[in-house]
Design a protein around this motif. Structure first.
Motif, short mmCIF file in Angstrom:
data_model
loop_
_atom_site.label_atom_id
_atom_site.label_comp_id
_atom_site.label_asym_id
_atom_site.label_seq_id
_atom_site.Cartn_x
_atom_site.Cartn_y
_atom_site.Cartn_z
N GLU A 153 64.13 60.28 39.22
CA GLU A 153 63.77 61.50 38.50
C GLU A 153 62.77 61.18 37.39
OE1 GLU A 153 67.16 61.88 35.00
OE2 GLU A 153 67.29 63.17 36.75
N LYS A 154 61.98 62.17 37.03
CA LYS A 154 60.98 61.99 36.00
C LYS A 154 61.57 62.27 34.62
CE LYS A 154 57.09 63.48 38.91
NZ LYS A 154 56.02 64.50 39.06
N PHE A 155 61.09 61.53 33.63
CA PHE A 155 61.49 61.79 32.24
C PHE A 155 61.12 63.21 31.84
CE2 PHE A 155 60.13 61.94 27.76
CZ PHE A 155 61.35 61.74 27.15
N GLU A 156 60.01 63.69 32.36
CA GLU A 156 59.55 65.06 32.08
C GLU A 156 60.67 66.08 32.29
OE1 GLU A 156 56.72 68.29 34.34
OE2 GLU A 156 56.31 66.16 34.66
N GLN A 157 61.50 65.86 33.32
CA GLN A 157 62.58 66.80 33.60
C GLN A 157 63.65 66.79 32.52
OE1 GLN A 157 63.30 64.89 37.39
NE2 GLN A 157 62.57 66.68 38.53
N ARG A 158 63.75 65.67 31.79
CA ARG A 158 64.69 65.59 30.66
C ARG A 158 64.09 66.17 29.38
NH1 ARG A 158 69.63 65.05 32.78
NH2 ARG A 158 69.76 63.31 34.23
N HIS A 159 62.77 65.99 29.26
CA HIS A 159 62.11 66.44 28.03
C HIS A 159 61.96 67.96 27.99
CE1 HIS A 159 59.39 66.41 24.58
NE2 HIS A 159 58.67 67.29 25.26
N ASN A 160 61.53 68.54 29.10
CA ASN A 160 61.31 69.99 29.14
C ASN A 160 62.63 70.72 29.35
OD1 ASN A 160 58.55 69.67 28.80
ND2 ASN A 160 58.12 69.66 30.99
N GLY A 161 62.86 71.78 28.56
CA GLY A 161 64.13 72.47 28.59
C GLY A 161 64.42 73.27 29.84
N PRO A 162 63.55 74.22 30.20
CA PRO A 162 63.86 75.08 31.35
C PRO A 162 63.75 74.34 32.69
CG PRO A 162 62.22 76.09 29.90
CD PRO A 162 62.34 74.65 29.50
N SER A 163 64.71 74.58 33.57
CA SER A 163 64.61 74.07 34.94
C SER A 163 63.57 74.90 35.68
CB SER A 163 65.96 74.17 35.64
OG SER A 163 66.29 75.55 35.81
N ALA A 164 63.21 74.46 36.88
CA ALA A 164 62.25 75.22 37.69
C ALA A 164 62.76 76.63 37.95
CB ALA A 164 61.98 74.49 39.00
N ALA A 165 64.07 76.75 38.23
CA ALA A 165 64.65 78.07 38.51
C ALA A 165 64.61 78.95 37.25
CB ALA A 165 66.08 77.91 39.01
N GLU A 166 64.92 78.35 36.10
CA GLU A 166 64.90 79.12 34.84
C GLU A 166 63.47 79.55 34.51
OE1 GLU A 166 68.69 77.22 32.42
OE2 GLU A 166 66.75 76.23 32.30
N ALA A 167 62.51 78.64 34.73
CA ALA A 167 61.11 78.99 34.46
C ALA A 167 60.68 80.17 35.32
CB ALA A 167 60.22 77.78 34.72
N LYS A 168 61.14 80.19 36.57
CA LYS A 168 60.81 81.30 37.48
C LYS A 168 61.37 82.62 36.94
CE LYS A 168 60.90 82.35 42.47
NZ LYS A 168 61.59 83.64 42.47
N GLU A 169 62.61 82.60 36.45
CA GLU A 169 63.22 83.81 35.89
C GLU A 169 62.43 84.29 34.67
OE1 GLU A 169 67.33 83.16 34.93
OE2 GLU A 169 67.75 82.19 36.84
N MET A 170 62.00 83.34 33.83
CA MET A 170 61.26 83.70 32.62
C MET A 170 59.89 84.29 32.98
SD MET A 170 62.39 80.22 30.64
CE MET A 170 61.70 80.43 29.02
N LEU A 171 59.24 83.72 33.98
CA LEU A 171 57.94 84.24 34.43
C LEU A 171 58.08 85.66 34.97
CD1 LEU A 171 56.65 80.98 36.15
CD2 LEU A 171 55.60 82.08 34.14
N GLU A 172 59.20 85.94 35.64
CA GLU A 172 59.44 87.29 36.15
C GLU A 172 59.55 88.29 35.00
OE1 GLU A 172 62.88 86.93 38.60
OE2 GLU A 172 61.81 85.91 40.24
N VAL A 173 60.20 87.89 33.92
CA VAL A 173 60.30 88.76 32.74
C VAL A 173 58.91 89.06 32.19
CG1 VAL A 173 61.13 88.87 30.34
CG2 VAL A 173 62.63 87.98 32.15
N LEU A 174 58.01 88.07 32.29
CA LEU A 174 56.65 88.23 31.78
C LEU A 174 55.74 88.97 32.75
CD1 LEU A 174 56.10 84.70 30.17
CD2 LEU A 174 56.75 86.81 29.04
N GLY A 175 56.22 89.17 33.97
CA GLY A 175 55.43 89.89 34.96
C GLY A 175 54.28 89.09 35.54
#
Length: 955
Positions: free
Chosen positions: A8-30
């Protein structure tokens, strides 16, 4: 290969949102993707043409293995160099529970006092320690290093001088070279003349406003300055002394022989050398100067219940109020290191400190006697821990033999300096004697060390021996066992909200993850145990690490080279402006003294410009918060003959990527100026654009923001500057270790590479993230900010946004309308504590607002929790607006609510205890309790107490 599971990449530990969470947030932003959001946010004309060219990202395990190999290239020899730096023994209870503890190193500056009482107490202890040791009346809560503290003293005394025609700072010729170097830099813009002389021969003429001495002197000699100080005062000349804090356990403190200001470095009190830092300098003075003292002062006041409470007093962020009229541009101190030094004093107590100082002195006297028996000529008659031998032609042989035995001495021509410290042992003395004996072809066994030790005297004259007591407060006298010390440290830690508890959403301050893997190497001896003036062939590990960091940050910024000397962001601003000054002077343009600064700029910008001798001309902002380009162009053309520079923050202080930034840079260049970019908001640039690409000439980087060095409760910080090719020759040099060319400006801080030991943190972050990871982090930071904006803008007006309605990495929530019903923005800040959060940045850059920055390291769950809290608080404001609650007695006005208040037998508020303490369900699972009620600021300023009150006053 296709079936192998990759690490696994360190990036995945450093960045808070998971890929699934980021997708949900992007949907809120349209929007359909992160890249679409970036296209809507970052102007296309400034987007980077290619991805970052950085080495492939390493895993945490791989990085720690690699950095161990780099560390082992440093040679940790026994250091007797001195010159203001000494090896130390850091008590394990402090190393493990403070230095290596995120509960201490991830906190922010204590602007919200109610959730910072622990570090405020530790810093008050530091002030008390300094006051006691120096014999002065008042002290601040630390400065950056000894040399810059000396420069601050010079400027304070210059500004406060009675004879405004006096412009000479009379400096002893026996001070540390790095201090003199920084004094030269800081004196230049103000026309202060440094007159360097042997003080025994110097005349106290009418043009002298102050004088500066080193005690003990740079060569180790102790001089009695009592008569000199009296003569200076008779001529209305102030006296400043730089001191060795440890020596004051045995020497008469400067406050008792007439010093007006005392500065120095607390490094000897348990802080590793670290190749130059970070270390907490101190600044102590007379009470008469309390309104002039630079930096922060911790003061005693009371809370809403009348109980003992602490706060930052007087000078707190004065540059944001006075701007170019500020007396200093200091924004960062060295809080974490001051806290460590204060705990060192608590751990050892007065007798323990005296025992350490006495042991150092006794071993120094022993070595002096032994080497004189061998026939060496020792030049210091009175000394504390430093001997100076005249070796003549034998110096080359000694240097060679010393290196063969892994010993570093201080060489100055034919003289050799030897400075002992608390790590020095009897066996070390034997080794040194053997080395010196061999040079003279003598037998070390002929020197009877045991006999000398049995008849040991002192090299401190009776008239300079300390007789006054120090560290008398109970705090320094009750925690002798490690168990009690541990509990005391933990009791203070428990009073502080840090990143261990919740996100700290401070706009402009970028409170992101300080990963354990990044922090781990800082405490290794191969980094911590190196003297900043160690021979270059012993520091190749540091040179490799700094060289790689230089290359990586140059790639990230689009610049030609970095200078790592500035050990704070504000100091980076100053260094960058002084480099621009030197560039103009090299072209015969020394008259260029106008600095354009937007009205929205950080307060340190105009303060730094003023410190660099520039005249500030303010550029208007339009109704959207952006730089008024027409006004900028008009002022640039009006001042074209004298235009020095523009200071611009990008994205703007309002959290917006301003579209015409390239045009802005071109306007400045067309009128003969240089563009200084404030790198405070670099977290929104990395991988997407860069200062060099945009057109800036110089930019400082807050490594304690974008590049993961922790804030440490108000420092350490690092503010290296990157410059375009034409400015490279002018980067800061250093009097001891050459780090620039002949045209380089004199030093801006004490050590050649600033707080070098913490550079490993940023090195680790970049190495483990790689170019793609850093770019993704920037994108996530922008996503997190826009997600908060989307969730909150129905509840709070968001003041500024780009053309597509997007903010950059931060936004400003407008709370000014609440004032109509008596609710201040400060009420919201205090109420957030009841919800377990530190407030966003309050009333900056716009009064009555909150500036929010989530960073990329916060998960969607944490961001939602924060948004839920602010939405709930907005409902509480609405209840006041609707007349449903008493405007003077409500949850907002009474916040924060302590456990003592909520559990008291009596409760006479119109709202429930439940609403006060547990307004949202998550708080029942994990509640952080403020340790005091709302702090009384005006009480603290009316009666300034900046040292630990007596036990009776506590009660």
């Amino acid at each position: 290969m296709s079936n192998i599971h990759f690490q696994e990449k360190f990036e995945q530990r450093h960045n808070g949102p998971s890929a699934a969470e980021a997708k949900e947030m992007l949907e809120v932003l349209g929007v359909s993707s992160l890249d679409q959001l970036i296209e809507q946010t970052v102007p296309s004309q400034i987007r980077a043409a290619r991805p970052l060219q950085l080495p492939t990202a390493l895993s945490e395990t791989a990085y720690l293995k690699r950095v161990r190999q780099i560390a082992e290239k440093n040679k940790v020899f026994k250091s007797y160099i001195g010159q203001g730096y000494a090896d130390i023994i850091l008590p394990g209870v402090i190393q493990r529970n403070v230095f290596e503890n995120p509960g201490w190193y991830t906190q922010y500056t204590p602007y919200q006092a109610e959730i910072a009482q622990g570090r405020l107490q530790a810093l008050l202890n530091f002030q008390t320690m300094v006051i006691d040791m120096t014999g002065m009346e008042i002290a601040n809560a630390s400065l950056l290093d000894e040399a810059t503290a000396a420069a601050e003293a010079m400027f304070m005394l210059f500004a406060a001088r009675k004879n405004k025609a006096a412009n000479v700072f009379l400096v002893s010729d026996n001070i540390f070279p790095q201090t003199l170097d920084v004094l030269k830099t800081r004196a230049l813009p103000f026309g202060v003349e440094l007159r360097i002389a042997a003080l025994s021969e110097a005349e106290l003429t009418a043009d002298v406003f102050a004088t500066f001495v080193q005690y003990p002197a740079a060569d180790g000699a102790i001089v009695d300055y009592k008569a000199f100080a009296a003569a200076a005062h008779a001529n209305n000349i102030a006296v400043c002394a730089a001191v060795d804090l440890m020596s004051l356990a045995l020497l008469t403190p400067p406050g008792e022989w007439g010093a007006d200001v005392v500065v120095g470095n607390s490094q000897r009190f348990g802080v590793p050398m670290g190749f130059g830092g970070p270390h907490a300098a101190f600044f102590a003075t007379k009470d008469a100067y309390k309104r002039n003292i630079p930096g922060r002062i911790i003061g005693v006041t009371i809370d809403s219940a009348g109980n003992y409470a602490l706060r930052m007093a007087l000078q707190t962020r004065e540059q944001h109020i006075r701007r170019d009229k500020a007396s200093s541009n200091i924004c960062t101190a060295q809080a974490l290191l001051a806290i460590m030094a204060s705990f060192y004093a608590v751990y050892h107590g007065p007798q323990g400190i005296k025992n350490i100082a006495s042991r150092i002195h006794d071993l120094t006297v022993l070595l002096d006697s032994a080497l004189q028996e061998l026939g060496y000529n020792q030049l210091n008659k009175a000394y504390f821990d430093t001997l100076r031998f005249d070796l003549g032609a034998e110096v080359a042989g000694l240097k060679s033999e010393a290196l063969n035995n892994e010993l570093n001495f201080f060489y100055d021509g034919a003289t050799v300096g030897i400075s002992l410290d608390e790590t020095t042992t009897y066996e070390d003395i034997q080794t040194i004697v053997k080395v010196f004996a061999k040079v003279k072809a003598k037998n070390a066994a002929d020197v009877d060390l045991a006999e000398i030790a049995a008849n040991l005297g002192t090299a401190i004259p009776a008239e300079l021996a300390r007789t006054s007591s120090y560290l008398t407060h109970e705090i320094f006298n009750k925690y002798r066992s490690e168990h009690e010390m541990l509990r005391y440290i933990k009791s203070l830690e428990a009073k502080d909200l840090s990143l261990c508890h919740s996100m700290i959403p401070l706009g402009s301050c970028t409170m992101k993850l300080n990963a354990t893997a990044e922090m781990t190497p800082v405490t290794w001896a191969e980094f911590g145990g190196i003297h900043p003036f160690a021979p270059v062939d012993q520091t190749s590990g540091f040179m490799q690490l700094i060289g790689e960091l230089n290359d990586w940050l140059s790639e990230i910024t689009g610049f030609a080279k970095m200078s790592f000397q500035s050990n704070s962001g504000a100091q980076g601003e100053y260094a960058g402006l002084m480099v621009i000054r030197a560039y103009h002077e090299s072209r015969g343009d020394s008259h260029r003294n106008i600095c354009l600064i937007p009205a929205s700029a950080h307060g340190t910008n105009p303060a730094s410009a003023s410190m660099a001798g520039l005249k500030v001309v303010v550029v208007k902002c339009d109704e959207r918060g952006n730089i008024d380009v027409a006004d900028l162009k008009a002022k640039a053309e009006e001042h074209a003959a004298n235009l020095n520079s523009l200071m611009v923050t990008y994205p703007s202080t309002h959290g917006v990527f301003e579209e015409p930034i390239i045009e802005i840079c071109q306007i400045i260049h067309a009128n003969g100026g240089q563009v200084y970019m404030d790198g405070a908001n670099m977290n929104a640039q990395v991988g997407l654009t860069s200062p060099g690409h945009i057109g800036a000439d110089v930019c400082h980087l807050n490594l304690h923001k974008t590049f993961c060095i922790p804030h440490g409760g108000g420092g350490p910080g690092m503010g290296p500057i990157g410059v375009a090719k034409h400015l490279v020759p002018f980067l800061p040099n250093h009097a001891v270790i050459e780090v620039s060319g002949e045209q380089g400006i004199t030093a801006v801080s004490a050590a050649p590479f600033g707080s070098a030991s913490i550079l490993v943190i940023s090195h680790a972050y970049i190495a483990m993230m790689g170019g793609e990871g850093l770019t993704n982090a920037t994108k996530i930071a922008i996503l997190n900010a826009n997600y908060i904006k989307a969730r909150l803008e129905a509840h709070y007006p968001v003041l500024y946004a780009g053309n597509n309605g997007r903010c950059a990495h931060e936004m400003i929530l407008d709370c000014r309308a609440f004032k109509n019903v008596g609710v201040e923005v400060a009420d919201l800040a205090k109420r957030l504590m009841d919800y377990g959060f530190h407030a966003p940045t309050v009333s900056f850059p716009v009064a009555g607002t909150l500036m929010v920055e989530p960073t990329e390291s916060e998960s969607k769950a944490e961001i939602d929790r924060f948004c839920d809290a602010l939405i709930a608080i907005r409902a509480e404001v609405a209840a006041v607006e609707a007349g449903e609650v008493d405007p003077a007695n409500n949850v907002l006005k009474n916040a924060p609510h302590t456990a003592a208040v909520v559990t008291a037998d009596e409760w006479d508020n119109a709202y429930s205890r439940q609403l006060a303490a547990y307004p949202l369900p998550y708080l029942k699972l994990n509640k952080f309790w403020p340790s005091v009620g709302r702090v009384n600021d005006s009480q603290g300023d009316r009666t300034l107490i900046c040292s630990c009150p007596s036990i009776e006053e506590y009660a």
